[in-house]
Design a protein around this motif. Structure first.
Motif: not given
Length: 315
Positions: A1-13, A194-203
């Motif tokens: 949850m601490g990285g850019e991806l994990g934090t963004r996923v937590a925000n979306l959830l 490649v994959l954008h970080q926002e698309d990774a979080a959305g997936a």
């Protein structure tokens, strides 16, 4: 949850009313403010502490983003150790929970490898055959998650993401492409996606809400080559072949952009995959094309140092 991806996923959830509670852990604190989620600062190699947190929370769903890419946030050795130890500790603790019904694990298209004769654009029906340490780490995480799913009866979604690139995202590929001089293959100019970080979080969030039991490739549409990327970013391409890559990788490392084995493989052999089933399997389709993601990477402004007025007292 601490990285850019994990934090963004937590925000979306957190924004989803059907998600009752969220708890997470990582080696670093979250990059953004969390409103409902609880964070625990833990090194994944601390298995006992990981087990305590999981057992106390009693999750019904797990989003395992703790697959650490070499030279992203950790050195290659630490990345492998954290991925392996964290995955084993998490899945072992999860297997003891009686109410777990879904597991989503971040994997990557590196699991397919680039061995001679391998499909250039593999789909989910191609048998994984990793040819780099990062690919092997990802496949290990997948297998541990599947074993936990078999014990608990949980649905296990293995998201095989294309290499992640984006502004402020810790990516060895992103750092490499932003070098003033970009080494490219003199023998061929293979394409990669490649994959954008926002698309990774959305997936990842989509897979939590509509889990699919099996692998899912998530890839930004289209492809680009290293030479095309360098020209797009107004970088100087440096043609490299054979033994010259050893020196090129050394110079890149000195410039602050280490080139781990999976990135070298991408530059020499390319890396794409068929992501056409992601919409059908998890109801998500990436919105950012590969070329747009790379362009966005270069549009990210360099640091500009502002010089204030002279200190009058010092003068």
């Amino acid at each position: 949850m601490g990285g850019e991806l994990g934090t963004r996923v937590a925000n979306l959830l957190e924004a989803r009313s059907e998600v009752e509670a969220i708890s997470g852990m990582d080696i670093d604190p979250p990059r953004r403010r969390l409103r409902r989620a609880t964070f625990h600062r833990v090194d994944p190699r601390q298995r006992e502490r990981t087990a305590e947190i999981v057992q106390a929370f009693g999750p019904t769903a797990i989003v395992h983003i703790g697959t650490y890419e070499p030279n992203a946030r950790s050195s290659p050795t630490s990345a492998m150790e954290r991925t392996a130890s964290g995955t084993v500790g998490l899945m072992a603790a999860a297997a003891e929970q009686g109410n777990l019904d879904r597991i989503v694990v971040r994997s990557g298209i590196e699991v397919y490898g680039r061995r001679a004769g391998a499909p250039i654009r593999p789909d989910e029906y191609v048998t994984p055959d990793p040819t780099t340490p990062w690919g092997s780490s990802l496949l290990f995480a997948e297998r541990m998650a599947v074993e936990a799913g078999e014990v608990t009866g949980a649905v296990v979604t293995r998201l095989r993401l294309a290499p992640l690139v984006g502004p402020h995202f810790p990516s060895p590929l992103g750092r490499f492409l932003r070098l003033p001089v970009v080494p490219v293959s003199a023998v061929s100019d293979p394409s990669f996606s490649v994959l954008h970080q926002e698309d990774a979080a959305g997936a990842l969030v989509a897979a939590v809400l509509a889990p699919f039991d099996g692998p899912v490739n998530v890839v930004g549409p289209g492809a680009i080559t290293a030479l095309q990327a360098a020209r797009m970013g107004h970088r100087v391409p440096l043609l490299v072949a054979g033994p010259g890559w050893r020196a090129a990788r050394g110079m890149a490392a000195l410039a602050g952009a280490p080139v781990p084995a999976h990135i070298h493989e991408l530059l020499v052999h390319g890396r794409t995959a068929d992501g056409s089933l992601s919409g059908e399997r998890i109801g998500f389709t990436p919105q950012h094309r590969t070329r747009a993601v790379v362009r966005h990477l270069y549009d990210w402004a360099e640091v500009t140092y502002l010089i204030g007025p002279p200190d009058q007292e010092a003068a």
